[in-house]
Design a protein around this motif. Sequence first.
Motif, PDB file in Angstrom:
ATOM      1  N   ASP A 178      -8.600  20.827   8.619  1.00 12.53           N
ATOM      2  CA  ASP A 178      -8.932  22.132   9.165  1.00 12.53           C
ATOM      3  C   ASP A 178      -7.862  22.593  10.129  1.00 12.53           C
ATOM      4  O   ASP A 178      -7.345  21.824  10.916  1.00 12.53           O
ATOM      5  CB  ASP A 178     -10.274  22.044   9.911  1.00 12.53           C
ATOM      6  N   THR A 179      -7.476  23.857  10.056  1.00 11.73           N
ATOM      7  CA  THR A 179      -6.569  24.425  11.035  1.00 11.73           C
ATOM      8  C   THR A 179      -6.843  25.897  11.179  1.00 11.73           C
ATOM      9  O   THR A 179      -7.214  26.564  10.222  1.00 11.73           O
ATOM     10  CB  THR A 179      -5.091  24.201  10.657  1.00 11.73           C
ATOM     11  N   THR A 180      -6.672  26.431  12.377  1.00  7.20           N
ATOM     12  CA  THR A 180      -6.890  27.850  12.604  1.00  7.20           C
ATOM     13  C   THR A 180      -5.677  28.504  13.228  1.00  7.20           C
ATOM     14  O   THR A 180      -5.683  29.688  13.511  1.00  7.20           O
ATOM     15  CB  THR A 180      -8.106  28.064  13.535  1.00  7.20           C
ATOM     16  N   ARG A 181      -4.610  27.761  13.446  1.00  7.67           N
ATOM     17  CA  ARG A 181      -3.441  28.299  14.103  1.00  7.67           C
ATOM     18  C   ARG A 181      -2.581  29.069  13.121  1.00  7.67           C
ATOM     19  O   ARG A 181      -2.452  28.724  11.961  1.00  7.67           O
ATOM     20  CB  ARG A 181      -2.625  27.158  14.717  1.00  7.67           C
ATOM     21  N   ALA A 182      -1.936  30.109  13.610  1.00 12.77           N
ATOM     22  CA  ALA A 182      -1.045  30.889  12.764  1.00 12.77           C
ATOM     23  C   ALA A 182       0.256  30.131  12.580  1.00 12.77           C
ATOM     24  O   ALA A 182       0.742  29.462  13.477  1.00 12.77           O
ATOM     25  CB  ALA A 182      -0.774  32.248  13.407  1.00 12.77           C
ATOM     26  N   THR A 183       0.816  30.241  11.376  1.00 11.09           N
ATOM     27  CA  THR A 183       2.089  29.603  11.111  1.00 11.09           C
ATOM     28  C   THR A 183       2.756  30.309   9.960  1.00 11.09           C
ATOM     29  O   THR A 183       2.146  31.126   9.267  1.00 11.09           O
ATOM     30  CB  THR A 183       1.893  28.108  10.806  1.00 11.09           C
ATOM     31  N   ASP A 184       4.009  30.024   9.741  1.00  9.57           N
ATOM     32  CA  ASP A 184       4.754  30.608   8.643  1.00  9.57           C
ATOM     33  C   ASP A 184       4.183  30.088   7.331  1.00  9.57           C
ATOM     34  O   ASP A 184       4.246  28.893   7.054  1.00  9.57           O
ATOM     35  CB  ASP A 184       6.230  30.210   8.775  1.00  9.57           C
ATOM     36  N   PRO A 185       3.604  30.968   6.488  1.00 13.88           N
ATOM     37  CA  PRO A 185       2.952  30.493   5.274  1.00 13.88           C
ATOM     38  C   PRO A 185       3.922  29.984   4.218  1.00 13.88           C
ATOM     39  O   PRO A 185       3.504  29.460   3.187  1.00 13.88           O
ATOM     40  CB  PRO A 185       2.193  31.732   4.784  1.00 13.88           C
ATOM     41  N   GLU A 222       3.134  20.537  10.744  1.00 12.12           N
ATOM     42  CA  GLU A 222       3.368  20.180  12.151  1.00 12.12           C
ATOM     43  C   GLU A 222       2.339  20.884  13.035  1.00 12.12           C
ATOM     44  O   GLU A 222       1.739  20.277  13.935  1.00 12.12           O
ATOM     45  CB  GLU A 222       4.781  20.575  12.578  1.00 12.12           C
ATOM     46  N   ASN A 223       2.141  22.169  12.789  1.00 14.44           N
ATOM     47  CA  ASN A 223       1.172  22.939  13.554  1.00 14.44           C
ATOM     48  C   ASN A 223      -0.238  22.394  13.353  1.00 14.44           C
ATOM     49  O   ASN A 223      -1.033  22.290  14.292  1.00 14.44           O
ATOM     50  CB  ASN A 223       1.247  24.398  13.120  1.00 14.44           C
ATOM     51  N   HIS A 224      -0.514  22.024  12.133  1.00 16.76           N
ATOM     52  CA  HIS A 224      -1.832  21.452  11.815  1.00 16.76           C
ATOM     53  C   HIS A 224      -2.088  20.171  12.596  1.00 16.76           C
ATOM     54  O   HIS A 224      -3.111  20.029  13.272  1.00 16.76           O
ATOM     55  CB  HIS A 224      -1.898  21.178  10.314  1.00 16.76           C
ATOM     56  N   ALA A 264       6.490  15.205  11.075  1.00 16.70           N
ATOM     57  CA  ALA A 264       7.001  14.139  11.931  1.00 16.70           C
ATOM     58  C   ALA A 264       5.909  13.639  12.875  1.00 16.70           C
ATOM     59  O   ALA A 264       5.836  12.443  13.174  1.00 16.70           O
ATOM     60  CB  ALA A 264       8.212  14.634  12.716  1.00 16.70           C
ATOM     61  N   THR A 265       5.058  14.541  13.341  1.00 11.89           N
ATOM     62  CA  THR A 265       3.968  14.148  14.237  1.00 11.89           C
ATOM     63  C   THR A 265       3.021  13.178  13.537  1.00 11.89           C
ATOM     64  O   THR A 265       2.623  12.152  14.103  1.00 11.89           O
ATOM     65  CB  THR A 265       3.194  15.388  14.711  1.00 11.89           C
ATOM     66  N   ALA A 266       2.641  13.489  12.297  1.00  9.93           N
ATOM     67  CA  ALA A 266       1.765  12.594  11.551  1.00  9.93           C
ATOM     68  C   ALA A 266       2.412  11.228  11.383  1.00  9.93           C
ATOM     69  O   ALA A 266       1.765  10.187  11.558  1.00  9.93           O
ATOM     70  CB  ALA A 266       1.430  13.204  10.195  1.00  9.93           C
TER      71      ALA A 266
END
Length: 229
Positions: free
Chosen positions: A4-11, A19-21, A84-86
Motif C-alpha cells: 500500500d502507498t498513498t504518496r505521489a511519485t513519478d509514475p 523507494e517512496n513506497h 535500495a531502502t528495501a
Amino acid sequence: MSSDTTRATDPTDSAAFWENHYAGVDPRWGTRPNAVLAEVVTALAPEPGSGGGGRALDLGCGHGGDALWLASLGWDVTAVDVSATALERVAAGADAAGLADRVHPIRHDLARSFPDGTFELVTASYFHTPVEIPREQVLRRAAEAVAPGGLLVLVEHASLAPWSWRDGHEDVTFPGPDDVLASLRLGDGDGDGWLTERCHAPERTATGPGGETATVTDNVIAVRRGRQD
C-alpha cells in the motif's frame, strides 16, 4: 513488489516509486515468507539443490521475507529489488538472523538489467507494479535463468486486496494462470522440456499491514526445467 502507498511519485520511474513506497512502509512488513510460495517450495523443492547450497533467485524481494526463509533452509539466495531502502533492510534482516553469508541483496531495475548466472530455484512473488515495465519479458528472462532440473515459481495477484498500492482501487483485470504460463513461451527454440507442476488460481485469506483481512485469489505457476542429457 506490492502493498500500500498513498504518496505521489513519478509514475514512469520504477526506482522512485518503490523507494517512496518503502520509505512509508513499516520495516517489519513483508519480513515473513509468502505462505503460498512456502507451500509450493516445500512440496516441490524441499532441498536446496543436490547436497545443499543450491542457488536461488528472489525477484522483487521487498523486505526479504521469502529470501530470508529460503536462506534459513540452506539456499544461497540472490535477493533482487529496485529499491535500495528495501535491500538495506534485507541485509539488516539477514545479518540479524545470522544468514548474511547466504543472502546477497543486489539492486536491479529488472526492466533494464538482470542478474547473471543460473539458479536451481527462481521465484517472483507478486511481481506487479503500477509503473510501466516489460513484465512478460522480465518473466521470460526469469525462466531463462532456471538451471536444468530447476524450478520457477510465480505467485501473482489474480485479484486485489482493499489495501492495494493502486491509487483509487480501480478495477483491474488480471490474466489467468494459463495465460501467464503461455506468456512465458517455455521451450521456444531451446529444446528443453518443461514440466508444469502447478498452474491454478486458489483463494486465500490475506492479512493487510493494519491486521485487516480479505479473501483474495492468486495465480500460482510452478514449472520445472528439463535436465539436459
